[in-house]
Write a protein that holds these residues in place. Structure first.
Motif, PDB file in Angstrom:
ATOM      1  N   LEU A  17      33.733  32.962  11.694  1.00  0.00           N
ATOM      2  CA  LEU A  17      35.033  33.632  11.808  1.00  0.00           C
ATOM      3  C   LEU A  17      35.670  33.365  13.169  1.00  0.00           C
ATOM      4  O   LEU A  17      36.851  33.002  13.257  1.00  0.00           O
ATOM      5  CB  LEU A  17      34.856  35.133  11.591  1.00  0.00           C
ATOM      6  CG  LEU A  17      36.117  35.989  11.804  1.00  0.00           C
ATOM      7  CD1 LEU A  17      37.171  35.644  10.765  1.00  0.00           C
ATOM      8  CD2 LEU A  17      35.768  37.474  11.747  1.00  0.00           C
ATOM      9  N   PHE A  18      34.888  33.541  14.235  1.00  0.00           N
ATOM     10  CA  PHE A  18      35.414  33.294  15.581  1.00  0.00           C
ATOM     11  C   PHE A  18      35.800  31.825  15.766  1.00  0.00           C
ATOM     12  O   PHE A  18      36.814  31.515  16.399  1.00  0.00           O
ATOM     13  CB  PHE A  18      34.385  33.707  16.635  1.00  0.00           C
ATOM     14  CG  PHE A  18      34.296  35.183  16.848  1.00  0.00           C
ATOM     15  CD1 PHE A  18      35.428  35.929  17.126  1.00  0.00           C
ATOM     16  CD2 PHE A  18      33.084  35.845  16.767  1.00  0.00           C
ATOM     17  CE1 PHE A  18      35.362  37.301  17.325  1.00  0.00           C
ATOM     18  CE2 PHE A  18      32.999  37.215  16.961  1.00  0.00           C
ATOM     19  CZ  PHE A  18      34.136  37.942  17.230  1.00  0.00           C
ATOM     20  N   ALA A  19      35.001  30.929  15.210  1.00  0.00           N
ATOM     21  CA  ALA A  19      35.320  29.505  15.307  1.00  0.00           C
ATOM     22  C   ALA A  19      36.630  29.192  14.592  1.00  0.00           C
ATOM     23  O   ALA A  19      37.436  28.376  15.069  1.00  0.00           O
ATOM     24  CB  ALA A  19      34.185  28.669  14.716  1.00  0.00           C
ATOM     25  N   SER A  20      36.863  29.829  13.454  1.00  0.00           N
ATOM     26  CA  SER A  20      38.118  29.632  12.721  1.00  0.00           C
ATOM     27  C   SER A  20      39.312  30.070  13.550  1.00  0.00           C
ATOM     28  O   SER A  20      40.329  29.374  13.617  1.00  0.00           O
ATOM     29  CB  SER A  20      38.080  30.422  11.400  1.00  0.00           C
ATOM     30  OG  SER A  20      37.050  29.961  10.570  1.00  0.00           O
ATOM     31  N   LEU A  21      39.183  31.222  14.186  1.00  0.00           N
ATOM     32  CA  LEU A  21      40.275  31.743  15.008  1.00  0.00           C
ATOM     33  C   LEU A  21      40.532  30.855  16.232  1.00  0.00           C
ATOM     34  O   LEU A  21      41.670  30.450  16.505  1.00  0.00           O
ATOM     35  CB  LEU A  21      39.955  33.169  15.460  1.00  0.00           C
ATOM     36  CG  LEU A  21      39.875  34.237  14.354  1.00  0.00           C
ATOM     37  CD1 LEU A  21      39.314  35.535  14.917  1.00  0.00           C
ATOM     38  CD2 LEU A  21      41.252  34.469  13.764  1.00  0.00           C
ATOM     39  N   LEU A  22      39.468  30.545  16.959  1.00  0.00           N
ATOM     40  CA  LEU A  22      39.613  29.829  18.230  1.00  0.00           C
ATOM     41  C   LEU A  22      40.021  28.371  18.025  1.00  0.00           C
ATOM     42  O   LEU A  22      40.879  27.849  18.745  1.00  0.00           O
ATOM     43  CB  LEU A  22      38.305  29.905  19.015  1.00  0.00           C
ATOM     44  CG  LEU A  22      37.889  31.322  19.459  1.00  0.00           C
ATOM     45  CD1 LEU A  22      36.485  31.310  20.052  1.00  0.00           C
ATOM     46  CD2 LEU A  22      38.885  31.884  20.469  1.00  0.00           C
ATOM     47  N   SER A  23      39.430  27.694  17.042  1.00  0.00           N
ATOM     48  CA  SER A  23      39.799  26.298  16.798  1.00  0.00           C
ATOM     49  C   SER A  23      41.207  26.199  16.230  1.00  0.00           C
ATOM     50  O   SER A  23      41.926  25.227  16.483  1.00  0.00           O
ATOM     51  CB  SER A  23      38.798  25.632  15.854  1.00  0.00           C
ATOM     52  OG  SER A  23      38.839  26.212  14.566  1.00  0.00           O
ATOM     53  N   GLY A  24      41.621  27.217  15.462  1.00  0.00           N
ATOM     54  CA  GLY A  24      42.986  27.230  14.937  1.00  0.00           C
ATOM     55  C   GLY A  24      44.008  27.309  16.054  1.00  0.00           C
ATOM     56  O   GLY A  24      45.028  26.594  16.034  1.00  0.00           O
ATOM     57  N   ILE A  25      43.756  28.147  17.039  1.00  0.00           N
ATOM     58  CA  ILE A  25      44.672  28.261  18.185  1.00  0.00           C
ATOM     59  C   ILE A  25      44.754  26.944  18.943  1.00  0.00           C
ATOM     60  O   ILE A  25      45.843  26.437  19.243  1.00  0.00           O
ATOM     61  CB  ILE A  25      44.210  29.397  19.118  1.00  0.00           C
ATOM     62  CG1 ILE A  25      44.347  30.749  18.421  1.00  0.00           C
ATOM     63  CG2 ILE A  25      45.011  29.391  20.424  1.00  0.00           C
ATOM     64  CD1 ILE A  25      43.720  31.900  19.184  1.00  0.00           C
TER      65      ILE A  25
END
Length: 274
Positions: A17-25
């Motif tokens: 979940l955190f990877a999805s958020l951070l890589s998306g940004i």
């Protein structure tokens, strides 16, 4: 509800979940620069050349992501130097780095003693393998990117659209170009586990293209592309959970469908007018 419950319960899903958020940004903001400066081919070259670093790292017994990181940064700086000084056309330099990096990676993978490692997670992504170290690295990268675009959005925008004009305004175009090349390389490597080498170029390009259909403002495209990329990653993660399919492929599929809808919507509205 089961999806939310299991994200909270299981560490690997929380990291995903955190990877999805951070890589998306990161991919949304950096992707806007890549698309506006027409460096999509460059991002593809850096992405595939990083495979050389992965192969060397496996052969030496190092962390594959660290090897990819070093190789990608050196490739980005090499391409920028070759094209900036007129020693070689940029597209030629990218093509050479692209193929040579892949070739080096394949050679060293086959030279690695023992059983050849499974590279599917690097080629096509496996967001469930994201570690705490990956999360911290992505968070640090996001902080740098956000600070840069909050404090120096206008110079970066000038360089992205017209380097000659930017140079005439006293903007250090060479410094910005080199720094942005490094950020592109870092974004690519740290997002490899999210969607993989093969699909990563789409995560960089599709969100800005979607937003650019609705807005021509570089500032708006930058921030909204980050939102679209993040939502795409989260959608891909959810589809991966529900249908047991790779999250990276699901993410790109969802973003592609969104792009098609955004492109076709104005045409449909026009056809419905009396």
């Amino acid at each position: 509800m089961d999806f939310i419950h299991e994200i909270i319960q299981y560490k690997f899903l929380t990291n995903a979940l955190f990877a999805s958020l951070l890589s998306g940004i990161a991919c949304g903001i950096i992707g806007t620069y890549v698309v506006c400066r027409r460096l999509v081919f460059l991002s593809g070259g850096i992405t595939h050349s990083s495979f050389g670093g992965i192969g060397i790292a496996y052969y030496m017994g190092w962390n594959p992501i660290l090897g990819a990181l070093v190789f990608a940064v050196l490739s980005a700086l090499g391409i920028e130097t070759a094209s900036d000084r007129g020693r070689m056309r940029e597209d030629s330099a990218i093509g050479i780095v692209w193929s040579v990096g892949m070739a080096i990676g394949i050679i060293f993978i086959y030279l690695t003693p023992g059983y050849a490692p499974n590279l599917m997670s690097f080629l096509f992504g496996n967001i469930l393998t994201v570690t705490d170290g990956d999360i911290l690295a992505l968070a640090g990268l996001d902080v740098v990117i956000l600070l840069l675009f909050l404090l120096a959005l206008r110079p970066v925008m000038y360089v992205a659209f017209d380097r000659e004009f930017a140079r005439s305004q006293g903007i250090p175009t060479r410094t910005i170009s080199y720094f942005m090349a490094v950020l592109v390389a870092l974004t690519i490597v740290l997002s490899i586990r999210t969607v993989g080498i093969v699909l990563l170029i789409s995560l960089l390009t599709i969100p800005p293209v979607i937003v650019n259909t609705l807005s021509k403002s570089y500032r708006k495209i930058t921030w909204w592309a980050a939102v679209v990329a993040t939502l795409g990653n989260l959608t891909g993660l959810y589809f991966s959970y529900e249908f047991n399919i790779p999250a990276g492929a699901a993410t790109i599929f969802a973003l592609t469908l969104t792009l098609i809808v955004v492109k076709l919507l104005p045409l449909c509205c026009k056809s419905l007018k009396p």
